[in-house]
Design a protein around this motif. Structure first.
Motif, mmCIF file in Angstrom:
data_model
loop_
_atom_site.group_PDB
_atom_site.id
_atom_site.type_symbol
_atom_site.label_atom_id
_atom_site.label_comp_id
_atom_site.label_asym_id
_atom_site.label_seq_id
_atom_site.Cartn_x
_atom_site.Cartn_y
_atom_site.Cartn_z
ATOM 1 N N SER A 175 0.827 -1.197 0.000
ATOM 2 C CA SER A 175 0.000 0.000 0.000
ATOM 3 C C SER A 175 0.872 1.262 0.000
ATOM 4 O O SER A 175 0.597 2.222 -0.735
ATOM 5 N N THR A 176 1.912 1.250 0.779
ATOM 6 C CA THR A 176 2.808 2.422 0.839
ATOM 7 C C THR A 176 3.445 2.674 -0.526
ATOM 8 O O THR A 176 3.507 3.814 -0.996
ATOM 9 N N HIS A 177 3.888 1.612 -1.172
ATOM 10 C CA HIS A 177 4.498 1.784 -2.503
ATOM 11 C C HIS A 177 3.493 2.371 -3.497
ATOM 12 O O HIS A 177 3.815 3.276 -4.263
ATOM 13 N N LEU A 178 2.255 1.856 -3.472
ATOM 14 C CA LEU A 178 1.244 2.354 -4.422
ATOM 15 C C LEU A 178 0.899 3.813 -4.129
ATOM 16 O O LEU A 178 0.696 4.622 -5.042
ATOM 17 N N GLY A 179 0.831 4.127 -2.832
ATOM 18 C CA GLY A 179 0.514 5.503 -2.426
ATOM 19 C C GLY A 179 1.566 6.486 -2.937
ATOM 20 O O GLY A 179 1.226 7.606 -3.354
ATOM 21 N N ARG A 180 2.822 6.075 -2.948
ATOM 22 C CA ARG A 180 3.892 6.962 -3.442
ATOM 23 C C ARG A 180 3.713 7.245 -4.936
ATOM 24 O O ARG A 180 3.945 8.356 -5.397
#
Ligand code: NAD
Length: 480
Positions: free
Chosen positions: A65-70
């Protein structure tokens, strides 16, 4: 703009070093090159995706999720540049790309960055005897193939859930509109997206698309495009039992009852007919109007259509931009000729438009309204996918439903009425995957999106996509 492939976190030329021309449809001039990639590039991308799978699929949902959010945040930061690139590449008005296409691409990543955090598994309790629980694991390397009409919007609509679910991806944008997919690969680089997790290969359907979907290491295919291409992909995929999602063509009915809010209907019908030059799979191309308001509707619809401003996509006042390619412009014009041959009356438009000056070589077609045809003619049965609509009267609710359902397609429909019961009745009887009542193209990313009949197989959106991109496994625990 000399576009490169993005494989295993590295920008690379196609192995054959061949490039296709990228054309600006508003001038007809080439402004860059696109890799004309082949099997070797596809194989390298699949190899990279396969290598990245064990690590990516074992990250926690929160880490993915963090990667996609970036990625979502970086799309937002580069929104102006992306909107200009989309408009230049596709011919769509810059205003539309800035307001719809690019924000939606960011939303796609943001939505699935969140959705994956809320996914849960099922338990089927058998009381004192035991219980079942169902796990959902990512499958492997997913092929994502998208069309040219909403380039980054539809590209990311498949990629984001595939990645969120823990798969790695080899994605192919349309060779007609590759620019924003290339900028997306730059974004992946900028945010240090894990290498090999998302690989982007440019090229044609035959050079890249077919080797990709045929590859034995690709068990899942998510495709959006034409029904003919979908049929071919379906055949290839069937022989090796690949999991497949097909979002295909449409010929959507827009049903207008006399008791609707006329002004709201007229305003929205202009949009649903001609937005993005009618090149949205959800556009309502068959307009059915209750006979008592048919003449009034036609009069105002023609008037308002003639007022639409055709212009260069970069001009902020432009409402109708360029058709995506000369081939597609010619196809639209041949459909208009067919309508005339079938006895249709061209109420307005029907011609290509020369804007002169630097746009004199551009591909512009005037928004076109056709009357006088019945539902069985080819014009009303075949997808045109341009700024062309037909208008037909109907006399009863049942006739409207029959006319609407007289189609090989079943993607979307629109119903205009202020009679609540009638709205529900008709909505339930129309064979389309999506029905909008007193509105058009209102999207909630949680809802199932897709078509019935020849408009496709499966649904995308919300948890439907996460289910598609995972393999369920049921485990039974005996307590006896
Ligand atoms: P298309 O089918 O020609 O191409 C779509 C993509 O498939 C492109 O990337 C193309 O290179 C690739 N492709 C072509 N042949 C292939 C093959 N043999 N194997 C693998 N890939 C192949 O469609 P298009 O002209 O780009 O897009 C317009 C069509 O898309 C219209 O029919 C429209 O209705 C449909 N569409 C549907 C939806 C939906 O959600 N249902 C959304 C947008 C567009």
């Amino acid at each position: 703009m000399q576009i490169q492939n993005y494989i295993d976190g590295i920008f690379v030329k196609p192995k054959n070093e061949r490039y296709l021309k990228n054309i600006d449809p508003s001038t007809g001039k080439a402004y860059g090159g696109i890799p004309d990639s082949s099997q070797e590039d596809v194989n390298n991308a699949i190899k990279a995706a396969k290598k990245a799978f064990p690590v990516w699929s074992n990250l926690t949902a929160s880490e993915r999720s963090t990667h996609l959010g970036r990625v979502a945040s970086r799309i937002e930061e580069r929104i102006d540049e992306l909107a200009s690139a989309e408009s230049l590449d596709n011919g769509k008005p810059l205003k539309l790309a800035r307001a719809v296409d690019i924000p939606r691409a960011a939303d796609n990543f943001r939505f699935y960055a969140s959705a994956i955090l809320h996914e849960n598994s099922e338990i089927h309790d058998m009381g004192i005897n035991g219980f079942n629980y169902t796990t959902r694991r990512p499958i492997g390397v997913v092929a994502c193939i998208s069309p040219w009409n909403l380039p980054l919007y539809l590209f990311t609509w498949k990629i984001a859930p595939a990645l969120a679910a823990g798969n790695t991806v080899v994605a192919k944008p349309s060779e007609i509109t590759p620019a924003t997919a290339y900028i997306l690969s730059q974004i992946l680089d900028e945010v240090n997206f894990p290498k090999g997790v998302l690989n982007i290969i440019h090229g044609t359907g035959l050079g890249v698309g077919e080797p990709l979907i045929s590859h034995p290491e690709v068990p899942v295919i998510s495709f959006t495009g034409g029904t003919k291409t979908g049929e071919r992909i379906n055949k290839i995929a069937a022989s090796s039992f690949k999991k497949i999602s097909l979002e295909l063509g449409g010929k959507n009915p827009n049903i207008i009852f006399s008791d609707c809010d006329f002004d709201q209907m007229l305003k929205t019908t202009l949009q649903s007919s001609f937005a993005n030059q009618g090149q949205i799979c959800l556009c309502g191309s068959r307009i059915l109007v209750e006979r008592s308001i048919y003449n009034r509707f036609l009069k105002f619809f023609i008037l308002k259509t003639k007022e639409l401003r055709i212009g260069p996509p970069s001009d902020i006042n432009t409402q109708i931009g360029a058709i995506v390619s000369s081939d597609h412009r010619d196809k639209i014009l041949s459909c208009i000729q067919l309508a005339k041959d079938e006895g249709g009356i061209i109420e307005c438009g029907g011609v290509s438009v020369n804007l002169g000056g630097e746009n004199s070589g551009g591909y512009f077609v005037a928004p076109t309204i056709i009357t006088g045809l019945d539902m069985n003619c080819r014009t009303n049965q075949e997808e045109i996918f341009g700024p062309v609509v037909t208008v037909m009267p109907f006399d009863s609710e049942n006739e409207a439903i029959d006319l609407a359902n007289n189609s090989q397609y079943g993607l979307a429909s629109t119903i205009w009425t202020n009679d609540l019961k009638k709205a529900h009745r008709v909505a339930n009887k129309i064979d389309t995957g999506i029905v909008w009542v007193n509105s058009w193209l209102v999207r909630d990313l949680r809802t199932p999106f897709g078509g019935a009949k020849n408009s496709g197989i499966g649904r995308e959106g919300g948890f439907e996509s996460l289910r598609f991109f995972t393999e369920p496994k049921n485990i039974y625990i005996d307590l006896k």
